[in-house]
Design a protein around this motif. Structure first.
Motif, PDB file in Angstrom:
ATOM      1  N   ILE A  51       0.858  -1.180   0.000  1.00 45.56           N
ATOM      2  CA  ILE A  51       0.000   0.000   0.000  1.00 45.56           C
ATOM      3  C   ILE A  51       0.895   1.231   0.000  1.00 45.56           C
ATOM      4  O   ILE A  51       1.839   1.318   0.772  1.00 45.56           O
ATOM      5  CB  ILE A  51      -0.966  -0.013   1.206  1.00 45.56           C
ATOM      6  CG1 ILE A  51      -1.976   1.122   1.107  1.00 45.56           C
ATOM      7  CG2 ILE A  51      -0.218  -0.004   2.531  1.00 45.56           C
ATOM      8  CD1 ILE A  51      -3.162   0.958   2.063  1.00 45.56           C
ATOM      9  N   GLN A  57      -3.340   0.299  -3.552  1.00 41.10           N
ATOM     10  CA  GLN A  57      -3.086  -1.071  -3.103  1.00 41.10           C
ATOM     11  C   GLN A  57      -2.661  -1.962  -4.262  1.00 41.10           C
ATOM     12  O   GLN A  57      -3.149  -1.808  -5.388  1.00 41.10           O
ATOM     13  CB  GLN A  57      -4.351  -1.634  -2.465  1.00 41.10           C
ATOM     14  CG  GLN A  57      -4.851  -0.847  -1.278  1.00 41.10           C
ATOM     15  CD  GLN A  57      -6.292  -1.164  -0.945  1.00 41.10           C
ATOM     16  OE1 GLN A  57      -6.773  -2.265  -1.231  1.00 41.10           O
ATOM     17  NE2 GLN A  57      -6.987  -0.240  -0.345  1.00 41.10           N
ATOM     18  N   SER A  70      -4.459  -2.570   4.329  1.00 43.82           N
ATOM     19  CA  SER A  70      -4.981  -1.252   4.693  1.00 43.82           C
ATOM     20  C   SER A  70      -4.003  -0.605   5.659  1.00 43.82           C
ATOM     21  O   SER A  70      -3.106  -1.262   6.187  1.00 43.82           O
ATOM     22  CB  SER A  70      -6.370  -1.369   5.323  1.00 43.82           C
ATOM     23  OG  SER A  70      -6.324  -2.139   6.509  1.00 43.82           O
TER      24      SER A  70
END
Length: 123
Positions: A51, A57, A70
């Protein structure tokens, strides 16, 4: 200098889920690109997911649709949500960080690494 500490590994049955966390020290976490890599016994370390500092991503084909990366800049933490786990996902998982990574899939371009957390998926 950035220190990375992974957690969340463990033993899970095939089809199960785990969430890995990587907590980073330092004040510039939000400017770093972050990656997850894994290494199975006898195999080379391989790219899993990454990321960017602005939350783009990227995933390895083998985990696409099952894993989600995340980040929470307020907590200086990056996560790897792993669903539908398979025995072939068994490996030590490592978190990596650097700024301005040109090729996020290339482990040699990351300066900072965590100590790893073991994920074992039983069939």
């Amino acid at each position: 200098q950035v220190q990375l500490v992974e957690s969340g590994g463990g033993l899970v049955q095939a089809g199960g889920s785990l969430r890995l966390s990587c907590a980073a020290s330092g004040r510039t976490f939000s400017s770093y690109d972050m990656g997850w890599f894994r290494q199975a016994p006898g195999k080379e370390r391989e790219f899993v997911a990454a990321i960017t500092w602005n939350s783009n991503q990227f995933y390895a084909d083998s985990v696409k649709g099952r894993f989600t990366i995340s980040r929470d800049n307020a907590k200086s933490t990056v996560y790897l949500q792993m669903n539908s786990l398979k025995p072939e996902d068994t490996a030590a998982y490592y978190c990596a960080a650097d700024s301005g990574v040109i090729n996020l899939r290339n482990l040699r371009l990351y300066t900072y690494w965590g100590q790893g957390t073991q994920v074992t998926v039983s069939s």
